[in-house]
Write an enzyme that holds these catalytic residues in place. Structure first.
Site, PDB file in Angstrom:
ATOM      1  N   PRO A   2      39.356  33.465  39.201  1.00  0.00           N
ATOM      2  CA  PRO A   2      37.931  33.151  39.307  1.00  0.00           C
ATOM      3  C   PRO A   2      37.711  31.720  39.811  1.00  0.00           C
ATOM      4  O   PRO A   2      38.435  30.800  39.423  1.00  0.00           O
ATOM      5  CB  PRO A   2      37.433  33.313  37.871  1.00  0.00           C
ATOM      6  CG  PRO A   2      38.423  34.216  37.224  1.00  0.00           C
ATOM      7  CD  PRO A   2      39.736  33.899  37.853  1.00  0.00           C
ATOM      8  N   GLU A   3      36.708  31.561  40.663  1.00  0.00           N
ATOM      9  CA  GLU A   3      36.375  30.228  41.170  1.00  0.00           C
ATOM     10  C   GLU A   3      35.289  29.602  40.296  1.00  0.00           C
ATOM     11  O   GLU A   3      34.772  30.238  39.368  1.00  0.00           O
ATOM     12  CB  GLU A   3      35.981  30.320  42.637  1.00  0.00           C
ATOM     13  CG  GLU A   3      37.076  31.009  43.448  1.00  0.00           C
ATOM     14  CD  GLU A   3      37.078  30.689  44.932  1.00  0.00           C
ATOM     15  OE1 GLU A   3      36.505  29.675  45.350  1.00  0.00           O
ATOM     16  OE2 GLU A   3      37.682  31.475  45.688  1.00  0.00           O
ATOM     17  N   LYS A  52      37.331  25.100  37.017  1.00  0.00           N
ATOM     18  CA  LYS A  52      37.734  26.435  36.574  1.00  0.00           C
ATOM     19  C   LYS A  52      38.002  26.483  35.073  1.00  0.00           C
ATOM     20  O   LYS A  52      38.654  27.401  34.581  1.00  0.00           O
ATOM     21  CB  LYS A  52      38.973  26.880  37.351  1.00  0.00           C
ATOM     22  CG  LYS A  52      38.744  26.963  38.863  1.00  0.00           C
ATOM     23  CD  LYS A  52      39.993  27.422  39.592  1.00  0.00           C
ATOM     24  CE  LYS A  52      39.755  27.455  41.102  1.00  0.00           C
ATOM     25  NZ  LYS A  52      40.938  27.944  41.846  1.00  0.00           N
ATOM     26  N   ARG A 258      49.487  30.141  48.735  1.00  0.00           N
ATOM     27  CA  ARG A 258      48.217  30.866  48.732  1.00  0.00           C
ATOM     28  C   ARG A 258      47.882  31.311  50.149  1.00  0.00           C
ATOM     29  O   ARG A 258      48.262  30.658  51.134  1.00  0.00           O
ATOM     30  CB  ARG A 258      47.073  29.984  48.200  1.00  0.00           C
ATOM     31  CG  ARG A 258      47.272  29.475  46.794  1.00  0.00           C
ATOM     32  CD  ARG A 258      47.320  30.590  45.761  1.00  0.00           C
ATOM     33  NE  ARG A 258      46.103  31.375  45.743  1.00  0.00           N
ATOM     34  CZ  ARG A 258      45.001  31.044  45.051  1.00  0.00           C
ATOM     35  NH1 ARG A 258      44.987  29.930  44.323  1.00  0.00           N
ATOM     36  NH2 ARG A 258      43.936  31.815  45.076  1.00  0.00           N
TER      37      ARG A 258
END
Length: 269
Positions: A2-3, A52, A258
């Site tokens: 989640p951002e 976060k 990523r």
């Protein structure tokens, strides 16, 4: 993962539902049982997010720090309480609602000083009123590291993840591998302001939308995006598909473990 907008959305929800009153705290799974026993029946003072990270504040009794990581989730329900399903690390029960936390990377009870130390290690958060974007700008302007990597470094900017990183660079025509020190100061300020707008919209809607009105499916006639992440985006997870602006196939590579997406034509090196 989640951002930042997701954590701020949760913080606002938990603030509305639980702040200012005692709550029941439990750990059906058992891994947070000792801490839950210390907090059970205590007043839930406030909830806040930084990047976060989510913080549940119980005044002198400590602060619960939650980092969801890749697999953590909150589920929210109205009373009455049901039997736990799955591995529930922490359960909150208030006057009208209850919340279960499963699979977080971190769920720990901290002192105020320990919680503040976590925040001090983070860069400015575009969703916080106390954010000082010049701190991030100064770090970026001195770095040879690519802008794509810097935007994902939580000590530079807190809350930006893979989606916002790819999309904000596309929206400003910036090549992802541009060294931070080569980024124009005025352009950095535009990028920061755009992150604020995009992430605030994400808090309101619960999804990430970055596409301008003229590029939306209902305007262009293309099919709406089908993706578990939701939202209309320009390049994120669109490898090989035509750019919504110029038609060039969207490129993909890996950077620091990523996935990275960009349009080679709209974001020239």
């Amino acid at each position: 993962m989640p951002e930042g907008h997701t954590l701020h959305r949760l913080a606002r929800l938990h603030q509305r539902r639980y702040a200012g009153a005692p709550v029941e705290v439990a750990s059906p799974q058992g891994r947070f049982a000792a801490e839950a026993a210390l907090l059970n029946g205590r007043r839930f003072d406030s909830a806040e997010a930084y990047g976060k990270h989510l913080f549940h504040n119980y005044g002198p009794h400590g602060t619960v720090h939650v980092h969801l990581g890749l697999y953590g989730t909150f589920s929210e329900s109205q009373l009455p309480v049901a039997e736990p399903v799955g591995q529930v690390r922490m359960r909150l029960v208030g006057r009208t609602h209850w919340t279960d936390l499963r699979g977080p990377n971190r769920c720990e009870l901290l002192t105020e000083g320990q919680a503040e130390a976590i925040k001090a290690r983070l860069g400015p958060d575009p969703l916080r009123r106390d954010a000082r974007p010049h701190r991030a700008g100064d770090r970026i302007s001195r770095s040879r590291t690519s802008l794509a990597a810097l935007l994902m470094d939580q000590s530079v900017i807190a809350g930006v993840g893979n989606v916002y990183r790819a999309e904000v660079l596309f929206r400003h025509g910036v090549a992802p591998m541009l060294p931070g020190r080569d980024l124009d100061e005025a352009l950095w300020r535009d990028i920061w302001d755009d992150l604020v707008r995009l992430m605030e919209a994400g808090v309101r809607s619960g999804r990430i939308d970055t596409v301008a009105e003229e590029h939306l499916p209902e305007v262009t006639g293309r099919a709406p995006r089908q993706d578990r992440h939701g939202g209309e985006v320009y390049v994120y997870r669109r490898t090989g598909q035509p750019c919504l602006v110029c038609g060039t196939p969207v490129a993909h590579t890996e950077l620091t473990g990523r996935n990275l997406y960009w349009c080679p034509a709209c974001q020239p090196a």
